[in-house]
Write a protein that holds these residues in place. Structure first.
Motif, PDB file in Angstrom:
ATOM      1  N   ARG A  20       0.832  -1.216   0.000  1.00  0.00           N
ATOM      2  CA  ARG A  20       0.000   0.000   0.000  1.00  0.00           C
ATOM      3  C   ARG A  20       0.858   1.254   0.000  1.00  0.00           C
ATOM      4  N   HIS A  21       2.162   1.095  -0.262  1.00  0.00           N
ATOM      5  CA  HIS A  21       3.100   2.223  -0.271  1.00  0.00           C
ATOM      6  C   HIS A  21       3.007   2.996   1.046  1.00  0.00           C
ATOM      7  N   GLY A  22       2.900   2.247   2.128  1.00  0.00           N
ATOM      8  CA  GLY A  22       2.676   2.835   3.457  1.00  0.00           C
ATOM      9  C   GLY A  22       3.957   3.251   4.141  1.00  0.00           C
ATOM     10  N   ARG A  23       4.570   4.273   3.612  1.00  0.00           N
ATOM     11  CA  ARG A  23       5.841   4.739   4.175  1.00  0.00           C
ATOM     12  C   ARG A  23       5.617   5.420   5.517  1.00  0.00           C
ATOM     13  N   GLU A  24       6.425   5.046   6.513  1.00  0.00           N
ATOM     14  CA  GLU A  24       6.319   5.617   7.849  1.00  0.00           C
ATOM     15  C   GLU A  24       7.398   6.666   8.115  1.00  0.00           C
ATOM     16  N   VAL A  25       8.518   6.575   7.406  1.00  0.00           N
ATOM     17  CA  VAL A  25       9.670   7.442   7.670  1.00  0.00           C
ATOM     18  C   VAL A  25      10.007   8.215   6.397  1.00  0.00           C
ATOM     19  N   ASN A  26       9.783   9.530   6.425  1.00  0.00           N
ATOM     20  CA  ASN A  26      10.034  10.345   5.242  1.00  0.00           C
ATOM     21  C   ASN A  26      10.359  11.784   5.654  1.00  0.00           C
ATOM     22  N   PRO A  27      11.457  11.974   6.391  1.00  0.00           N
ATOM     23  CA  PRO A  27      11.760  13.302   6.935  1.00  0.00           C
ATOM     24  C   PRO A  27      12.111  14.316   5.849  1.00  0.00           C
ATOM     25  N   GLU A  28      11.434  15.447   5.910  1.00  0.00           N
ATOM     26  CA  GLU A  28      11.656  16.495   4.925  1.00  0.00           C
ATOM     27  C   GLU A  28      13.095  17.003   5.026  1.00  0.00           C
ATOM     28  N   GLY A  29      13.720  17.166   3.880  1.00  0.00           N
ATOM     29  CA  GLY A  29      15.087  17.674   3.843  1.00  0.00           C
ATOM     30  C   GLY A  29      16.146  16.594   3.909  1.00  0.00           C
ATOM     31  N   LEU A  30      15.769  15.414   4.414  1.00  0.00           N
ATOM     32  CA  LEU A  30      16.723  14.299   4.515  1.00  0.00           C
ATOM     33  C   LEU A  30      16.455  13.243   3.454  1.00  0.00           C
ATOM     34  N   ALA A  31      15.156  12.962   3.217  1.00  0.00           N
ATOM     35  CA  ALA A  31      14.786  11.875   2.341  1.00  0.00           C
ATOM     36  C   ALA A  31      14.902  12.258   0.874  1.00  0.00           C
ATOM     37  N   PRO A  32      15.279  11.298   0.042  1.00  0.00           N
ATOM     38  CA  PRO A  32      15.302  11.534  -1.405  1.00  0.00           C
ATOM     39  C   PRO A  32      13.904  11.417  -1.989  1.00  0.00           C
TER      40      PRO A  32
END
Length: 268
Positions: free
Chosen positions: A252-264
């Motif tokens: 379900r593309h259920g991403r839990e970790v996606n910090p702005e500025g760090l993640a691609p």
């Protein structure tokens, strides 16, 4: 030493909590410990290891270099500080924690510095964490094929990241799955519950067994002895093709970790 397939994660564990978790884990038979500079728990992990009496050469220690230390004149010094905290003369694996798109320090310079840290003996192996296809390709361009020990990425039955996983397989880069239980969200999934009942297993064991059968290393964490012991048993749970096919449908593309500025920009 090859990348262990099963390790103990320590994300969000600090102070006496992480000491107790690592101490219990080592007592139960865990021999791979995963930490990071930003976790703020390296010193406590070092204490737990020394107090455990487990010989250093029986352990596999992983830490991750934080973004403040990406510059060539800072990276090695930061790893040396990590070694002091961990009470060891080298780690077995050092990862770049996040690629940080737009960082003032070019990724190529950071990877060069990491390779130099390996050459100087601060770490036995090097790798990456949270890198997408583009950043992984750039990293390979610096350190060469066959050098990266792993890309540690978020993977769970709800986030299967197939495009990135296929790329990593094509380049011979082992995958380490973190957040395999999706912050516990998968533990109430009806499909996983049905599979767990069939084997008289826990849902956590099923999710971890899915990752292991997929070819990933796993690093689950827990503060409870019974869960630490139970998670280890996932290594003995053999899921069928039918089980794996059913879990594949849970994407379900259920991403839990996606910090702005760090993640691609993710590939999924």
């Amino acid at each position: 030493m090859a990348l262990p397939r099963f390790g103990l994660g320590t994300f969000r564990l600090t102070g006496q909590t992480v000491i107790d978790s690592v101490s219990t884990g080592l007592e139960l038979g865990y021999r791979a410990i995963d930490t990071a500079q930003i976790y703020g728990n390296e010193a406590e992990i070092g204490q737990a290891i020394v107090d455990s009496g487990v010989p250093r050469d029986q352990l596999y220690l992983t830490t991750k270099v934080w973004i403040d230390h990406h510059a060539p004149d800072k990276l090695a010094a930061s790893l040396e500080e990590s070694l002091v905290k961990l009470r060891t003369d080298r780690v077995d694996l050092a990862l770049i924690h996040w690629p940080v798109p737009g960082h003032a320090v070019p990724l190529e310079q950071t990877m060069e510095a990491l390779a130099k840290a390996q050459a100087s003996g601060l770490t036995r192996a090097i790798g990456i964490s949270n890198f997408n296809i583009e950043h992984t390709s750039r990293a390979i361009g610096v350190v060469g094929e066959g050098t990266l020990a792993t890309n540690q990425i978020e993977l769970s039955p709800y986030l299967q990241n197939r495009k990135l996983v296929a790329f990593l397989a094509s380049r011979g880069i082992p995958v380490t799955s973190y957040m395999t239980l999706a912050y516990g969200k998968v533990l109430k999934d009806p499909v996983l519950e049905t599979i767990a009942r069939k084997y008289e297993a826990t849902v956590a064991q099923v999710a971890l067994a899915w990752a292991l059968r997929s070819g990933y290393a796993v690093i689950p964490s827990s503060t409870r002895r019974e869960n630490l012991a139970s998670n280890l048993l996932a290594q003995d749970l053999e899921l069928t093709h039918e089980d794996m096919a059913a879990i594949a449908m849970l994407e379900r593309h259920g991403r839990e970790v996606n910090p702005e500025g760090l993640a691609p920009v993710w590939d999924d």
